[in-house]
Design an enzyme around this catalytic site. Structure first.
Site, PDB file in Angstrom:
ATOM      1  N   SER A  68     -10.000  13.579 -14.699  1.00 25.16           N
ATOM      2  CA  SER A  68     -10.733  12.683 -14.678  1.00 25.16           C
ATOM      3  C   SER A  68     -12.430  13.429 -14.588  1.00 25.16           C
ATOM      4  CB  SER A  68     -11.183  11.659 -13.528  1.00 25.16           C
ATOM      5  OG  SER A  68      -9.849  11.383 -13.224  1.00 25.16           O
TER       6      SER A  68
HETATM    7  N1  SAH Z   1      -6.293  14.205 -10.154  1.00 25.19           N
HETATM    8  C1  SAH Z   1      -6.277  14.224 -11.943  1.00 25.19           C
HETATM    9  C2  SAH Z   1      -6.400  13.425 -12.277  1.00 25.19           C
HETATM   10  C3  SAH Z   1      -4.916  13.275 -12.844  1.00 25.19           C
HETATM   11  S1  SAH Z   1      -4.713  12.517 -13.952  1.00 25.19           S
HETATM   12  C4  SAH Z   1      -7.759  15.677 -11.555  1.00 25.19           C
HETATM   13  O1  SAH Z   1      -7.998  15.509 -10.508  1.00 25.19           O
HETATM   14  O2  SAH Z   1      -7.301  16.260 -12.124  1.00 25.19           O
HETATM   15  C5  SAH Z   1      -2.912  11.413 -13.726  1.00 25.19           C
HETATM   16  C6  SAH Z   1      -2.241  12.288 -13.515  1.00 25.19           C
HETATM   17  O3  SAH Z   1      -1.260  11.074 -12.369  1.00 25.19           O
HETATM   18  C7  SAH Z   1      -1.107  13.537 -14.361  1.00 25.19           C
HETATM   19  O4  SAH Z   1      -0.733  14.265 -13.936  1.00 25.19           O
HETATM   20  C8  SAH Z   1       0.213  12.552 -14.175  1.00 25.19           C
HETATM   21  O5  SAH Z   1       1.725  13.562 -14.587  1.00 25.19           O
HETATM   22  C9  SAH Z   1       0.298  12.424 -12.681  1.00 25.19           C
HETATM   23  N2  SAH Z   1       0.859  10.773 -12.607  1.00 25.19           N
HETATM   24  C10 SAH Z   1       1.522  10.289 -13.236  1.00 25.19           C
HETATM   25  N3  SAH Z   1       2.515   9.054 -12.569  1.00 25.19           N
HETATM   26  C11 SAH Z   1       2.628  10.170 -11.897  1.00 25.19           C
HETATM   27  C12 SAH Z   1       3.742   9.282 -10.025  1.00 25.19           C
HETATM   28  N4  SAH Z   1       4.180   8.409  -9.739  1.00 25.19           N
HETATM   29  N5  SAH Z   1       3.456  10.833  -9.075  1.00 25.19           N
HETATM   30  C13 SAH Z   1       2.862  11.626  -9.238  1.00 25.19           C
HETATM   31  N6  SAH Z   1       2.241  11.975 -10.469  1.00 25.19           N
HETATM   32  C14 SAH Z   1       1.652  10.800 -11.353  1.00 25.19           C
END
Ligand code: SAH
Length: 223
Positions: A68
């Site tokens: 993000s």
């Molecule tokens: N917080 C992260 C940004 C994440 S992007 C950072 O600092 O880099 C969103 C993430 O959520 C992705 O890696 C995606 O694979 C994950 N995601 C999507 N749906 C999910 C779910 N149901 N459970 C766990 N992770 C999930």
């Protein structure tokens, strides 16, 4: 000027990021600013975007996912109002960057990631960086982490259609939850539980990758 891509260069870029993108936009919590000054964001991005590690935007981390925008990480962290003893749950470990910022602020963080290679890479990265207060799980975070509940704070870093019910259940009394809700136009919702009642309010418009519910992705393209 420091040599490009040296540690001193990245350090300088990071302090500028906090001054110009975060403090300048109104983030005031000194603990949040200190955490953002501390966590080496360039260690969380792939090599091909290394030079942009401290830019004012999200970056690709593979598997169609993103790390993000720094300001959004700071905003979500500030609004959670994390206290040193809080148990914090993150859904969507991704690169592990937001997780590291949380781990700077409290004693215990639980983080769940659905894409297995991202989960493995983030766990390795955060261990290498010396974080010992994070528990990792591979799976569907929309179900929460019942064995570790209740959580004082819950942060979802992928956009949901609605606030997943298990997360509301696993939020402690007096706890806070932050989650982007919506598809194309999303709103960052702040939820609070007071006297057993969960209520949400809208904060700012955001853009996150979707929260995938009910399946565990192992490989690209696998449904
Ligand atoms: N917080 C992260 C940004 C994440 S992007 C950072 O600092 O880099 C969103 C993430 O959520 C992705 O890696 C995606 O694979 C994950 N995601 C999507 N749906 C999910 C779910 N149901 N459970 C766990 N992770 C999930």
């Amino acid at each position: 000027m420091n040599e490009p891509q040296s540690e001193a260069f990245f350090e300088e870029q990071r302090q500028l990021m906090v001054d110009e993108q975060i403090a300048a936009r109104g983030i005031r919590d000194e603990r949040v600013l200190a955490a953002m000054r501390q966590v080496p964001r360039h260690r969380f991005v792939p090599d091909f975007v290394l030079e942009q590690a401290y830019d004012d935007g999200p970056l690709p981390i593979g598997w169609d996912q993103t790390i993000s925008q720094p300001y959004i990480v700071a905003y979500m962290t500030e609004i959670l109002n994390i206290r040193a003893g809080d148990r914090v749950l993150e859904v969507g470990t991704g690169s592990g960057y937001q997780c590291a910022v949380l781990a700077e602020l409290t004693a215990e963080v639980f983080s769940i990631e659905m894409v297995e290679p991202l989960y493995i890479a983030a766990r390795e990265r955060l261990r290498t960086l010396g974080y010992r207060n994070i528990h990792f799980r591979h799976g569907d975070g929309s179900r929460g982490w019942p064995e570790a509940a209740p959580f004082d704070k819950i942060i979802v870093t992928a956009a949901a259609g609605h606030v997943p019910a298990p997360l509301i259940e696993q939020l402690a009394e007096g706890g806070r939850l932050i989650v982007p809700v919506g598809q194309f136009s999303q709103t960052l919702m702040l939820g609070e539980k007071q006297h057993g009642i969960f209520q949400t309010s809208e904060t700012i418009p955001v853009r996150f990758v979707p929260l995938v519910e009910g399946k565990e992705k192992k490989q690209r393209g696998q449904d």
